[in-house]
Design a protein around this motif. Sequence first.
Motif, PDB file in Angstrom:
ATOM      1  N   THR A 143       0.831  -1.209   0.000  1.00 56.10           N
ATOM      2  CA  THR A 143       0.000   0.000   0.000  1.00 56.10           C
ATOM      3  C   THR A 143       0.865   1.258   0.000  1.00 56.10           C
ATOM      4  O   THR A 143       0.593   2.224  -0.723  1.00 56.10           O
ATOM      5  CB  THR A 143      -0.900   0.023   1.262  1.00 56.10           C
ATOM      6  N   HIS A 144       1.925   1.243   0.816  1.00 54.77           N
ATOM      7  CA  HIS A 144       2.771   2.437   0.902  1.00 54.77           C
ATOM      8  C   HIS A 144       3.615   2.630  -0.360  1.00 54.77           C
ATOM      9  O   HIS A 144       3.885   3.761  -0.758  1.00 54.77           O
ATOM     10  CB  HIS A 144       3.648   2.382   2.162  1.00 54.77           C
ATOM     11  N   TYR A 145       4.023   1.540  -0.995  1.00 55.74           N
ATOM     12  CA  TYR A 145       4.729   1.687  -2.281  1.00 55.74           C
ATOM     13  C   TYR A 145       3.760   2.241  -3.329  1.00 55.74           C
ATOM     14  O   TYR A 145       4.119   3.103  -4.132  1.00 55.74           O
ATOM     15  CB  TYR A 145       5.284   0.346  -2.775  1.00 55.74           C
ATOM     16  N   ALA A 146       2.530   1.713  -3.309  1.00 52.91           N
ATOM     17  CA  ALA A 146       1.534   2.183  -4.285  1.00 52.91           C
ATOM     18  C   ALA A 146       1.290   3.678  -4.119  1.00 52.91           C
ATOM     19  O   ALA A 146       1.106   4.397  -5.109  1.00 52.91           O
ATOM     20  CB  ALA A 146       0.226   1.415  -4.110  1.00 52.91           C
ATOM     21  N   GLU A 147       1.311   4.148  -2.886  1.00 50.32           N
ATOM     22  CA  GLU A 147       1.107   5.585  -2.639  1.00 50.32           C
ATOM     23  C   GLU A 147       2.156   6.417  -3.375  1.00 50.32           C
ATOM     24  O   GLU A 147       1.889   7.530  -3.834  1.00 50.32           O
ATOM     25  CB  GLU A 147       1.153   5.848  -1.125  1.00 50.32           C
ATOM     26  N   MET A 148       3.365   5.866  -3.538  1.00 52.09           N
ATOM     27  CA  MET A 148       4.425   6.631  -4.207  1.00 52.09           C
ATOM     28  C   MET A 148       4.507   6.354  -5.703  1.00 52.09           C
ATOM     29  O   MET A 148       4.839   7.236  -6.482  1.00 52.09           O
ATOM     30  CB  MET A 148       5.787   6.304  -3.564  1.00 52.09           C
ATOM     31  N   PHE A 149       4.218   5.117  -6.114  1.00 50.69           N
ATOM     32  CA  PHE A 149       4.548   4.740  -7.498  1.00 50.69           C
ATOM     33  C   PHE A 149       3.344   4.522  -8.400  1.00 50.69           C
ATOM     34  O   PHE A 149       3.498   4.435  -9.603  1.00 50.69           O
ATOM     35  CB  PHE A 149       5.449   3.492  -7.495  1.00 50.69           C
ATOM     36  N   GLU A 150       2.167   4.413  -7.830  1.00 45.45           N
ATOM     37  CA  GLU A 150       0.996   4.206  -8.668  1.00 45.45           C
ATOM     38  C   GLU A 150       0.123   5.456  -8.661  1.00 45.45           C
ATOM     39  O   GLU A 150       0.243   6.300  -7.782  1.00 45.45           O
ATOM     40  CB  GLU A 150       0.220   2.981  -8.180  1.00 45.45           C
TER      41      GLU A 150
END
Length: 479
Positions: A466-473
Amino acid sequence: MGKNLSRRKFLMGTAGATAGMALTGLNGKTALADVDPNTGLMRDGIPIQKPTIIVENKAELPPKRGLRAVVVGGGWGGLTIAKHLKLRVPEMEVVVIERRSMFMSCPISNLWLAGLVDFDFITHSFVDAAQNNNYLFFQATVLDVDREKRIVYTERGYMEYDYLVLSPGIDYDYGAIGVHDHEQRHTLMKRYPAAFKPGSEHITLKKKIETFEKGLFLLTVPSGNYRCLPAPYERTCMIASVFKRKKIPAKVLLLDHTHDIKIKGVGFHAAFDELYKDYIEYIPSVSLINVDLDRKSVSDEFDEYQFDDAAIYPRIRASRLIEHLGLVQDSSPQKEARIDMHRNHIHDDRRVYVIGDSRSTGYSKSGSTAQAEARYVARVIAGRIKGVEIPWESPDTTCYSMVAAEPMEAIYFGSKYLHPQSAGTAMDNERFRDYWIDSGVAFAWRDRNMNRSEELGQEMIGWALTHYAEMFESAEMFQ
Ligand SMILES: Cc1cc2nc3c(=O)[nH]c(=O)nc-3n(C[C@H](O)[C@H](O)[C@H](O)COP(=O)(O)OP(=O)(O)OC[C@H]3O[C@@H](n4cnc5c(N)ncnc54)[C@H](O)[C@@H]3O)c2cc1C
C-alpha cells in the motif's frame, strides 16, 4: 561582496577562489570560522560542499508556464508530496529532483537481508512514479537554493520555483561515536556500513550476512531520534534468523545506547528470548565513544567490545543539504530544519517547506510518518494557493516489525502525535491515556500488538504494498 554581483559571477568567483574562499558555502552561510584551513573540513571533521562546476544554464525542462513546485528528494516524503500536490493543484507543474537513478526502500529491507523478499520487491522506478502521477522527474543533485530569487541550482542546471519542498532525508554523524578523522570515517563506512540510507550499503551488508560463518556480528543502536526506532531490533531478529537457519555458531551482538528497547520492547524481548536465545546478545546502556578498526572493537566509557563483523549505525542528523542552505534550527542537536511546527514552512519563508526525516518536529523518523506528513503539507500548500487555512493534523505512524522468518511473524504499533505546542507539557496532558516523550518524540499511543503472529506478518507485506503504491501508482490505482 557587492550586492550587484550576479549569481553566475559569484559562483565563478567562488570556484576559482583560494581554499579559504572556496570553502565558503554557495550561499555564503557557512562561517569561515567553522572551517579548518589546513584540512578544508568543518571543525567537527565533516567536509562541506563547494561548487566544482559553474551553474549557468537553465535546467532542461519544459518552459515554466504557471505555478511550479520543486520537490528535493525522491524518497518517502518527496514522492508522496509530489503526487498529492499534483492531485490538489492540477494546474501546478511539479518537479521532483532526486540524485539517485533508482528507488530502493529502507522499509522491508531487513526482510530482504534475510531472504524473505526479492530485491524487486524493494526497488522501484522513479520514471513510473512520475509517469503515473503526472509530474516531472529530474535526476540531479541539488547544490544550492537562492530563496530571494526562488531558484534551485543543480549540476544539471537551475530552475525556478514558486513553492519548494525539501525532503532530503538524513546523513550520518560519525563524530558522535568518536570517529572524527576523515580517513577513519571513510574506512569505517566501507568496512562496516550502517545501511540506514538506501543503496549500496545494504548490498554490502547482505553479502556480509550471507558469508558470515562464525563469531560475533555487531549491530548498534544510536542515541537521539534516529531513523526508524524499531529497525535495529528488527534487523537483529532478521540476521539472527539467518544464523539460526544455517545453524552456524554465530551471534548478533546488539549494543544499545538506551537502557532498554524503547519501542515495541515487549515484542522484541519476547522474540530475542523465545526464538533466538543462542543467537542474540543484547547489551543496553552502551554509549559508544570509540571505534578501533585495527582491533575490530568498539568502546564505551567502561568496556571494549570485540567483533568479527559489523554494521555500525552511528547517530544521525538531518541531511547536510539543510545545513548547507543555512536552515538548521540552532537548538537542534541533530541539525534539523528550523520549521514552523504546525505548517512545516521555514520560519521566515512560506514558500519553502521541509518534511520527512530532516524536520525538527518530534515525530518518529519513519516512512509512514513522512507519507502522512506529506499528504498534510500538500494540503497546506494547496490551501495557501487558494487562500484557505488548513487546521493542524497529526501524522500517523503505522509500524510493523518482522521478528520471525519461518513462518514470517510480525509485531505492530500505530500512533499519532501530540500537538507540537502541547508536547512540552505532555506529561500533564490528560487527554492522552498513555504516552511518553523521549528523544524529542511525543507519542500519543493509539494501538499496538506485541503478540507476534503470521497474521501481522501478512499485514506487514500488505502495508508495504500500500505504501509503495502511494508513491509509485496513480491515485486511481491506489484507491
Ligand atoms: C532499515 C530500515 C528500516 C526501516 N523500516 C521502516 C518501516 O518499517 N516503516 C517505516 O515507516 N519506516 C521505516 N524506515 C524509515 C524510512 O525509510 C525513512 O523514515 C524514510 O525514508 C524517510 O523519508 P524521507 O523522504 O525523509 O527520506 P528518504 O526516503 O531517505 O529520501 C531522501 C531522498 O533525498 C535524496 N537527496 C538527498 N539530498 C539530495 C540532493 N542534494 N539532491 C537530490 N536528491 C537528494 C536522497 O537520494 C533520497 O532519495 C526504515 C529505515 C531503515 C533504514
